[in-house]
Write a protein that holds these residues in place. Structure first.
Motif, mmCIF file in Angstrom:
data_model
loop_
_atom_site.group_PDB
_atom_site.id
_atom_site.type_symbol
_atom_site.label_atom_id
_atom_site.label_comp_id
_atom_site.label_asym_id
_atom_site.label_seq_id
_atom_site.Cartn_x
_atom_site.Cartn_y
_atom_site.Cartn_z
ATOM 1 N N THR A 353 72.256 -63.981 -12.892
ATOM 2 C CA THR A 353 72.882 -65.261 -13.261
ATOM 3 C C THR A 353 74.123 -65.506 -12.409
ATOM 4 N N LEU A 354 74.958 -64.486 -12.265
ATOM 5 C CA LEU A 354 76.162 -64.643 -11.452
ATOM 6 C C LEU A 354 75.829 -64.817 -9.982
ATOM 7 N N LYS A 355 74.755 -64.155 -9.533
ATOM 8 C CA LYS A 355 74.362 -64.240 -8.127
ATOM 9 C C LYS A 355 73.936 -65.650 -7.753
ATOM 10 N N HIS A 356 73.217 -66.321 -8.649
ATOM 11 C CA HIS A 356 72.678 -67.649 -8.354
ATOM 12 C C HIS A 356 73.396 -68.744 -9.129
ATOM 13 N N ALA A 357 74.616 -68.438 -9.598
ATOM 14 C CA ALA A 357 75.341 -69.420 -10.413
ATOM 15 C C ALA A 357 75.709 -70.672 -9.631
ATOM 16 N N GLY A 358 75.850 -70.563 -8.313
ATOM 17 C CA GLY A 358 76.238 -71.724 -7.521
ATOM 18 C C GLY A 358 75.228 -72.842 -7.538
ATOM 19 N N HIS A 359 73.978 -72.557 -7.832
ATOM 20 C CA HIS A 359 72.924 -73.578 -7.846
ATOM 21 C C HIS A 359 72.603 -74.052 -9.264
ATOM 22 N N LEU A 360 73.368 -73.558 -10.250
ATOM 23 C CA LEU A 360 73.101 -73.931 -11.640
ATOM 24 C C LEU A 360 73.974 -75.123 -12.018
ATOM 25 N N THR A 361 73.342 -76.230 -12.356
ATOM 26 C CA THR A 361 74.090 -77.463 -12.651
ATOM 27 C C THR A 361 74.465 -77.589 -14.122
ATOM 28 N N ASP A 362 73.679 -77.032 -15.021
ATOM 29 C CA ASP A 362 73.957 -77.137 -16.457
ATOM 30 C C ASP A 362 74.044 -75.736 -17.065
ATOM 31 N N PRO A 363 75.266 -75.215 -17.212
ATOM 32 C CA PRO A 363 75.406 -73.843 -17.741
ATOM 33 C C PRO A 363 75.364 -73.759 -19.259
ATOM 34 N N ALA A 364 75.162 -74.871 -19.953
ATOM 35 C CA ALA A 364 75.224 -74.844 -21.422
ATOM 36 C C ALA A 364 74.243 -73.860 -22.034
ATOM 37 N N PRO A 365 72.952 -73.842 -21.631
ATOM 38 C CA PRO A 365 72.034 -72.846 -22.221
ATOM 39 C C PRO A 365 72.475 -71.402 -21.948
ATOM 40 N N ILE A 366 73.050 -71.183 -20.755
ATOM 41 C CA ILE A 366 73.515 -69.844 -20.420
ATOM 42 C C ILE A 366 74.661 -69.432 -21.346
ATOM 43 N N LEU A 367 75.614 -70.325 -21.563
ATOM 44 C CA LEU A 367 76.764 -70.003 -22.405
ATOM 45 C C LEU A 367 76.357 -69.817 -23.858
ATOM 46 N N ALA A 376 81.495 -57.307 -23.263
ATOM 47 C CA ALA A 376 81.874 -57.057 -21.876
ATOM 48 C C ALA A 376 81.001 -57.850 -20.907
ATOM 49 N N SER A 377 79.709 -57.973 -21.191
ATOM 50 C CA SER A 377 78.807 -58.743 -20.319
ATOM 51 C C SER A 377 79.020 -60.239 -20.505
ATOM 52 N N ALA A 378 79.185 -60.664 -21.762
ATOM 53 C CA ALA A 378 79.387 -62.094 -22.011
ATOM 54 C C ALA A 378 80.668 -62.591 -21.349
ATOM 55 N N ARG A 379 81.692 -61.735 -21.290
ATOM 56 C CA ARG A 379 82.958 -62.151 -20.695
ATOM 57 C C ARG A 379 82.776 -62.584 -19.246
ATOM 58 N N GLN A 380 81.912 -61.894 -18.514
ATOM 59 C CA GLN A 380 81.691 -62.251 -17.113
ATOM 60 C C GLN A 380 81.114 -63.663 -16.975
ATOM 61 N N LEU A 381 80.206 -64.029 -17.879
ATOM 62 C CA LEU A 381 79.610 -65.363 -17.812
ATOM 63 C C LEU A 381 80.625 -66.433 -18.208
ATOM 64 N N PHE A 382 81.418 -66.154 -19.242
ATOM 65 C CA PHE A 382 82.408 -67.140 -19.671
ATOM 66 C C PHE A 382 83.447 -67.374 -18.573
ATOM 67 N N GLU A 383 83.858 -66.290 -17.930
ATOM 68 C CA GLU A 383 84.836 -66.439 -16.851
ATOM 69 C C GLU A 383 84.275 -67.209 -15.657
ATOM 70 N N ARG A 384 82.975 -67.086 -15.429
ATOM 71 C CA ARG A 384 82.366 -67.766 -14.272
ATOM 72 C C ARG A 384 82.101 -69.243 -14.539
ATOM 73 N N PHE A 385 81.680 -69.583 -15.750
ATOM 74 C CA PHE A 385 81.236 -70.948 -16.006
ATOM 75 C C PHE A 385 82.259 -71.809 -16.757
ATOM 76 N N ILE A 386 83.297 -71.189 -17.337
ATOM 77 C CA ILE A 386 84.318 -71.959 -18.049
ATOM 78 C C ILE A 386 85.634 -71.777 -17.311
ATOM 79 N N GLU A 387 86.099 -72.817 -16.714
ATOM 80 C CA GLU A 387 87.313 -72.763 -15.908
ATOM 81 C C GLU A 387 88.521 -72.472 -16.797
ATOM 82 N N GLY A 388 89.279 -71.467 -16.387
ATOM 83 C CA GLY A 388 90.475 -71.108 -17.120
ATOM 84 C C GLY A 388 90.226 -70.339 -18.404
#
Length: 942
Positions: A353-367, A376-388
């Motif tokens: 998910t993090l590798k191909h996150a640049g091509h993902l336009t709607d991260p809502a299902p991922i979040l 610990a794993s969820a934190r990485q996704l939240f930090e990548r897709f939610i600014e700040g």
């Protein structure tokens, strides 16, 4: 020959069990001779049924047993005669299936002799019989299977369309160039039991018989179509194993699989693992459109097998490597992987998910699905897709310790006999004692209404009273009707002992072994043997003291010997004690014996008219605590009335006092002037005895013996032995017994709810008595989660015994053990390190699994006990993680992942040696990667 001669000849052959002679003679009969013999069959069968000895050969055949390939009794020869002489095939089929000719445990008749016996019949007739018998097959092990198959082969008949026939044919002994193969082999794909019958077929080192025969006989297209159709019909892996291997043997080419791709896609999500892997291989080598690729990958990540889910994610990574714009098509596959049980699958899905996150336009299902991941794993996704995003999970506030309220002062209308909770019993006893002096007539009227005459026979017929309810009932009945207790059994009229012998008829008496009850005879024999041994070998009286045996055994042994002979050991035999209804104290847990002895003391005082005006031991707080000032006031009341308190009442009161010394209270107690007050004064001067230093030792139950536990051997038959060093005696008999470890496991513990209230400032002492026998070779004693809840309300030090009880309930009751754990933590009395260590030992050494405790520990951490739970997890991992040479399992990885989350919440630091050892290993197993993550966090610099 005449008809009579033919009938006599066949009859003699039957009675002589001459199957070979019948097989040679029966085909030569003419139609008229067949009719004559067939007419004789019913009378011959009736004769054999009436006289079984004629039908049985010597040996086990008399009991319808089979010896080797020898058919029992006369069933085979009768089947041969009926098959060869009864006119129609339908009648023959009915005759051959007759229950009289098919004993339950007998073997199948010889098909070759039966086929030979009917060889004189026309071919069409034999084919008709074969088809009829084949249709009657229900299971592969039916007795009729060999005969039906032999007739089908002999008559070259077309087998009927009957699925059990296919399974029976596959399970039967094969023959070379079987004429049934072209008819039955194509039907293996539809017959339900065919796969189970062929489950042992193998491909290596070379294809076994049925695999090779099927691949050689049937066309490839028919095999591929049949296997795929069989896969779609469903079944477990065992049923489909043969067809998977057959499909692998045929190895369809991409061109052959192209027309079945939709079928293979349908198999991916739900088919058994081997079938799904086979379908994946076919789909993977085909050219699919993007929608089919997404469907296939989604199906693979949906599966519970980590191996297949990883293959699906690998395929997803390759597909996005060539077509990164398709990432939206694979969101469902990624979110499926977030919920997977395998840590490897979850981690790989997050990485992709993090590798191909640049091509993902709607991260809502991922979040949304990230909530399924560890923090610990969820934190990485939240930090990548939610600014700040900086909001980590914060555990809740730990609940405050429960403050017990005042002890209720209930009246006589509540409590026994309806309620037997310890608070109800203590309040009732206090009210009865108080009213016996203040309002005896009113008390008598109230007790008579609540404790009626109907309780008398049930109460006094019992030799012992095990429950506090019985003792309270006896006290009430004594106050209502003094002297109604009939006393010891010896003072009552003798009663006829029940006979254990059966009443039998004279006919049964004539048969040896039915003249009496075997159990009674064995018991009488053992009693006589014991009595003789005691007389002949006086030294035995010391080794096996007679006085320690049950009373009824003593009576029976003495009854069988000379009345002048004293079989008791004069040195070991204790002085006769006053008769009472207390159970044998060696069988009782020490707190249970203490409680019953106190109730017995109260009953004796009522019988003697010596009840004190007030009970000293009645608590002042709902947890059992007794206020020292209140105790001094009660002592003064007893002294003013000129009545000494009951000894056990004093001992119970001392147990409920705060344990620390109180010299000022000691001086006040001395001024009262009674013996009981002097005893209390000494207690105030020195304080309570220290808590027991509990020692847990582990032994291994080998069935016939128990040996010390060897930590190098992983065995789940461990026993936790609870013991402690003796404390300095107080001089109080019953109290000292309570502070002493029992010599053997007690079995009478029904007053467990009373124990924490009896020792409200001695939690570890109450826990030791609960922990005795908790982890044993027998089933666990009668202990419930309420016992743990009551234990947490007590005060005092906590140690290994408290930790063992808590660890046990974490493995057994899971979430029910969380509130007691939080209470102990709130009181600062949670033995966290010892609980973690014992939880790991339970998982390694006993049948109790540590895995169910992990969600409970996580829940406790989220509710504010994260620091204490981290201490538990730290010591738990040090014991629980697999050692060198042991295989890692899923609970090991789950424990490390949970420890990582809790360490994050607690801000923990400090290396764990066992975690570091796994983190330094080569490889990328789930456990190794989880240990590396935890080790990095614990050894971080900032």
């Amino acid at each position: 020959m005449t008809s009579d001669d033919i009938r006599t000849e066949i009859r003699n052959l039957v009675l002589n069990h001459d199957a070979e002679g019948l097989a040679s003679r029966l085909p030569k009969l003419t139609d008229a001779e067949r009719g004559a013999v067939a007419a004789e069959l019913p009378s011959l069968l009736a004769e054999l049924r009436a006289n079984p000895l004629l039908a049985a050969t010597v040996g086990w055949d008399a009991f319808d047993w089979t010896a080797g390939d020898q058919v029992t009794g006369s069933s085979e020869v009768l089947m041969m005669v009926g098959a060869a002489t009864i006119p129609g095939p339908a009648g023959v089929a009915t005759w051959l299936m007759k229950r009289d000719l098919n004993p339950r445990w007998s073997g199948a008749p010889s098909p070759h002799r039966l086929v030979k016996a009917v060889s004189g019949r026309p071919v069409a007739w034999r084919a008709d019989l074969a088809v009829r018998l084949a249709r009657r097959i229900r299971r592969p092990d039916d007795r009729i299977v060999p005969l039906a198959l032999a007739l089908l082969r002999d008559g070259e008949a077309t087998p009927p369309d009957h699925e059990p026939l296919v399974t029976a044919w596959l399970s039967a002994v094969g023959v070379a160039k079987d004429p049934l193969t072209p008819h039955l082999l194509p039907k293996i794909f539809e017959a339900p039991g065919a796969g189970r019958a062929l489950v042992n077929e193998t491909l290596t080192p070379k294809p076994s018989r049925w695999l090779a025969l099927t691949a050689r006989t049937l066309p490839r297209e028919q095999i591929i179509t049949g296997c795929v159709r069989r896969f779609l019909l469903g079944g477990d892996a065992r049923d489909l194993r043969f067809f998977v291997r057959l499909h692998t043997l045929v190895a369809p080419t991409p061109e052959e699989s192209a027309g079945r791709l939709r079928d293979y896609l349908r198999l991916l999500p739900t088919a058994p693992g081997p079938v799904a892997e086979l379908a994946w291989q076919q789909v993977r080598q085909a050219r699919l459109d993007p929608a089919d690729v997404a469907e296939a990958i989604e199906a693979m990540t949906f599966r519970q097998e980590a191996k297949l889910a990883v293959k699906g994610l690998t395929w997803l990574d390759r597909d996005l490597g060539h077509h990164p714009e398709r990432v939206a098509d694979h969101v469902t596959a990624l979110t499926n992987a977030y919920a997977h049980a395998s840590h490897e699958v979850r981690d790989r899905a997050v990485t992709l998910t993090l590798k191909h996150a640049g091509h993902l336009t709607d991260p809502a299902p991922i979040l949304e699905a990230a909530e399924l991941l560890p923090p610990a794993s969820a934190r990485q996704l939240f930090e990548r897709f939610i600014e700040g995003w900086t909001s980590d999970f914060a555990p809740g506030r730990r609940p405050e310790a429960t403050v017990p309220g005042p002890f209720p002062t209930s009246g006589l209308e509540s409590g026994p006999p309806e309620e037997i909770g310890w608070i109800d019993v203590e309040a009732w006893l206090a009210a009865v004692t108080r009213e016996a002096h203040a309002n005896p007539e009113s008390l008598k009227e109230t007790l008579a209404r609540r404790f009626g005459e109907h309780l008398r026979p049930v109460l006094y017929d019992a030799p012992t009273w095990q429950s506090p309810r019985d003792w309270c009932t006896a006290l009430a009945r004594e106050l209502v009707n003094p002297g109604e207790d009939p006393g010891p059994p010896a003072s009552r009229p003798p009663r006829q002992r029940p006979s254990y012998r059966r009443m039998i008829s004279e006919e049964q008496r004539a048969v040896p072994g039915l003249s009496g009850d075997l159990g009674q005879a064995l018991y009488d024999g053992m009693v006589n043997l014991a009595a003789t041994a005691f007389e002949l070998f006086p030294g035995l009286r010391t080794i096996v003291p007679l006085h320690e045996m049950p009373d009824y055994v003593q009576e029976d042994i003495l009854r069988t010997t000379d009345v002048q002979t004293d079989l008791y050991d004069p040195k070991a035999r204790p002085a006769p004690a006053p008769w009472n209804r207390l159970p044998h104290l060696r069988e009782c847990a020490r707190p249970h014996a203490f409680l019953l002895s106190r109730l017995d003391e109260l009953l004796r005082a009522a019988k003697a008219g010596a009840l004190p005006p007030i009970l000293l031991a009645t608590p002042t707080r709902a947890d059992g605590h007794l206020d020292p000032e209140t105790l001094l006031n009660r002592l003064a009341v007893c002294a003013d009335s000129g009545c000494e308190p009951l000894p056990l009442d004093v001992e119970q009161a001392l147990l409920r006092l705060p344990p620390h010394p109180a010299p000022d209270l000691a001086e006040r107690a001395k001024s009262i002037g009674s013996a009981a007050a002097a005893m209390v004064a000494r207690w105030f001067e020195h304080g309570a005895p220290p808590p027991p230093e509990v020692e847990l030792t582990w032994t291994l139950d080998l069935g016939s013996r128990v040996v010390p536990y060897d930590d190098q051997v992983l065995d789940q038959r461990g026993i936790a032995n609870v013991s402690w060093q003796p404390v300095e005696p107080t001089g109080l008999t019953h109290l000292d017994a309570l502070l002493t470890a029992p010599e053997m496991r007690p079995f009478r513990r029904m007053s467990r709810p009373f124990w924490p209230g009896m020792m409200p400032h001695h939690r570890e002492l109450a826990a030791t008595h609960l922990a005795i026998g908790l982890i044993d070779r027998f089933d666990p004693p009668d202990i419930a989660i309420d016992d743990l809840r009551d234990l947490t309300l007590a005060e005092g030090a906590s140690g290994p015994a408290t930790a063992l009880v808590l660890a046990y309930f974490l493995t057994m009751e899971s979430d029910e053990a969380v509130p007691p754990l939080l209470q102990l933590a709130a009181r600062g009395a949670l033995p966290a390190a010892e609980t973690g260590r014992l939880l790991g030992l339970l998982g390694r050494r006993t049948r109790y699994e540590a895995g169910p405790a992990l969600p409970s520990l996580e829940l406790a951490a989220k509710q504010g006990a994260h620091a204490e739970v981290w201490t538990i997890m730290r010591h738990f991992l040090a014991v629980f993680l697999p050692r060198e040479g042991e295989r890692a399992q899923r609970p090991h990885t789950d424990a490390v992942v949970l420890a990582t989350d809790i360490a994050t919440w607690a801000g923990a630091r400090g290396e764990i040696h066992e975690v570091a050892a796994h983190a330094k290993k080569r490889g990328s197993s789930s456990l190794t990667r989880a240990c590396r993550s935890l080790h990095r966090f614990l050894t971080r610099e900032t």
